[in-house]
Write an enzyme that holds these catalytic residues in place. Structure first.
Site, short mmCIF file in Angstrom:
data_model
loop_
_atom_site.label_atom_id
_atom_site.label_comp_id
_atom_site.label_asym_id
_atom_site.label_seq_id
_atom_site.Cartn_x
_atom_site.Cartn_y
_atom_site.Cartn_z
N THR A 190 -6.69 19.52 -47.50
CA THR A 190 -5.14 19.86 -46.78
C THR A 190 -4.35 18.20 -46.62
O THR A 190 -4.82 17.26 -47.01
CB THR A 190 -5.21 20.28 -45.35
N ASN A 397 14.52 16.08 -47.13
CA ASN A 397 13.86 15.15 -48.16
C ASN A 397 14.93 14.29 -48.84
O ASN A 397 14.63 13.33 -49.63
CB ASN A 397 13.35 16.04 -49.02
#
Lengths: 402, 402
Positions: A190, A397
């Protein structure tokens, strides 16, 4: 933005484990960005790391240290990924382990380093080392939330999960914390997740248990298809509690561990960058698990499906087009059915006769949505969790250098 | 939004080819949304269609008609994709060919249908057929721009390209039109593109020429990784001009054809939904072409790379992370170099020693950007063209039901 309400759970202490955090000024002034987690001597530890070929310096160093010594400390910084930093990055990661080892009286190899944040900037190793004494000074058996907060980057919420089972009359606790919000499509691991238990489990068994639980949790989530350079998940077993040494123990422990990891993985999706929807994709009737996962991830990564989810638009044609381009040989579209929540959307490859826009729109208006895709090819299923693609995802982003 | 300036080129007539458009009220009132293109009897025709398993009814019907008869008419509607429409969709596509055939005095199988627009809505076949006489009435040898405009959906510009070469002292013309702006990741074909030449080329050779040119043009672009259900590209050769029957003719014709198709493919990317950047990804040093394409498409599809491009942020860590997760076995990151325009960004897997933020930012501020990735594994290269991911992309696809 994040989907639904969430509060950090009350996490019980696990004997011998202490957590502390301090401000190293790596991420931002006035924010705890350095976390130290102390493990008792008895601990066995399993780890899963990113399969991104450009894995970060701390990933290399943590792998090496795991082979050389029993781990006694996890050292985690946020704000800087120490990835794409070449030989200097390796030296910096080693230096931080060396300093913590000296302060704590253990070998440098007993320290596992983890980093998350901007890729390609040199790790400010002096600032990091200068903040280590403070992190050690505040180590505490109930520092779970402090540690969970200290590892966040673009996350808006600290993520923790805990469960307790009974083995041979002894309680066994599993506590986990995680961070992650963007650059999330874990491959065999992860973003960062640290899981702890008081059970006694030997190394080989622990590694198998972690691998399987990761495959059914973190490896089934995606925000944006971008696998990070720094993904890591560890499972530390202090060995002070019940021993897991029969198949029956193992299967019950495995179920509890998967429950904790799924809860953390889902927490990452609920807190995905810009997320307004939490979406469960269930693919059934596949010939094998990878086929089901391929279809689920193709739909989960489709920008057109993700923008339709953002718009709460039951635009089933986009789901169907994504299924149709999944890498599945000889897909017979006439067998495909798709349900949106409890509403039949597609039957035999076309719009379901009973479908109405009203029914579809009612499901899409929810913040938690399940899409069930029946392939009609076999008996295997897989579930993937994902988020939508919103204006905020683009803003986050376009603005943030990660 | 669209990148750069563009005006529709002056396209010469190709003897025997006539184009017309009319308003069927499928897309919006007062807009030409139905296009008919007439081909002379001598024509040979090659076609490439989507490999999406859910291909649309007109794709099925066009394939069947191509096998049954020589094509005389292309029938194209926008506003409705006639995809996911089951058996009724097939009947509707057949009906529209039947009606055009009767009006024009040819067999229904001599008509090839093409549709683009919303997926999953029934084709309004009566309105379409009612508008056919008008489209036939206005057929004209210089209707290129009218036809190019009549096939658009979310496109903001009509797309045309033309070139002329000389074969054995005879001029050979190649004219092409295309549409496409979103749901663009053509697989063995493009959105919709229709290309015409007066050269004489037999069927088998024509199919090979089209396949190769499509592989180097439309199959090398991506907006959003979503392969459409309706992609189709045809190349019709009327046979009234020079005969292409030697290797030398064929290679010169192939080069000219590829030039036209690359120009159309690039025009689609310049007009990609919400695009503010036109990005060329050149991958070099691969062991084979598919490996180079895999790396290029992984970078081109990365939402994090695409949002960094939108932000004009030289965030090379995201490019590196995307390269690192590409499906390339045993990637040695220490051999990788990345250039941004003429600026060395990455050398030996880390930031180039000579790199400065100023130099990188200057390149990123341009609207046309080339990213060159050297893998250091072999001698093969591939080029892919893509766009950025902007707020407008999200707005367009959250608002538009495609």
């Amino acid at each position: 933005m994040a989907v639904g309400e969430a509060s950090f759970p009350a996490m019980p202490a696990i004997e011998g484990i202490r957590l502390g955090a301090s401000m190293a000024g790596i991420k931002a002034a006035g924010r705890r960005d350095l976390v130290v987690i102390e493990l008792p001597e008895s601990t066995t530890l399993a780890a899963a790391f990113t399969r991104n070929a450009f894995c970060a310096a701390p990933v290399h160093v943590a792998r090496r240290h795991l082979e050389a010594a029993k781990p006694r400390y996890l050292l985690i910084n946020t704000g800087n990924a120490n990835a794409g930093t070449g030989e200097q990055g390796m030296l910096d990661a080693e230096q931080s382990c060396q300093t913590l080892g000296e302060l704590a009286g253990v070998a440098a190899q007993s320290v596992l380093p983890f980093s998350t944040g901007v890729i390609g900037e040199p790790l400010p190793v002096k600032r990091l080392c200068d903040a280590l004494p403070e992190a050690l000074a505040v180590l505490s058996a109930d520092g779970w939330q402090t540690a969970a907060e200290g590892i966040l980057t673009t996350d808006t919420r600290a993520k923790g999960a805990t469960t307790c089972i009974e083995i041979d009359g002894q309680p066994v606790t599993i506590n986990g914390i995680a961070k992650g919000s963007g650059m999330i499509k874990p491959d065999m691991a992860t973003m960062l997740s640290f899981v702890f238990t008081d059970a006694a489990i030997d190394d080989a068994r622990l590694q198998v248990l972690l691998r399987r639980a990761v495959d059914d949790s973190f490896n089934c989530i995606t925000v944006d298809s971008d696998t990070s350079t720094n993904d890591a998940c560890t499972l530390a077993a202090t060995g002070r509690g019940a021993r897991i040494d029969t198949d029956e123990h193992e299967s019950r422990f495995a179920a509890a561990l998967t429950e904790v990891l799924v809860e953390l993985a889902q927490a990452i999706i609920r807190d995905a960058e810009g997320a307004t929807k939490f979406v469960t994709l269930e693919v059934e009737g596949a010939t094998h698990r990878q086929e089901a996962l391929d279809v689920a991830f193709t739909v989960a990564h489709s920008p057109l499906v993700k923008t339709a989810l953002y718009a709460s638009d039951a635009n089933w044609g986009r789901i169907l087009a994504a299924v149709g381009r999944a890498p599945v040989p000889d897909l017979d579209v006439s067998r495909i059915a798709i349900d949106l929540g409890e509403v039949a959307l597609v039957e035999r490859g076309g719009r379901a006769a009973s479908y109405t826009e009203e029914a579809g729109s009612a499901v899409m208006a929810e913040s938690e949505i399940t899409i069930r895709i029946h392939l009609g090819r076999g008996d295997t299923a897989a579930t993937v969790w994902t988020s939508d693609l919103s204006h905020d995802y683009v803003s986050i982003n376009a603005d943030y250098r990660s």
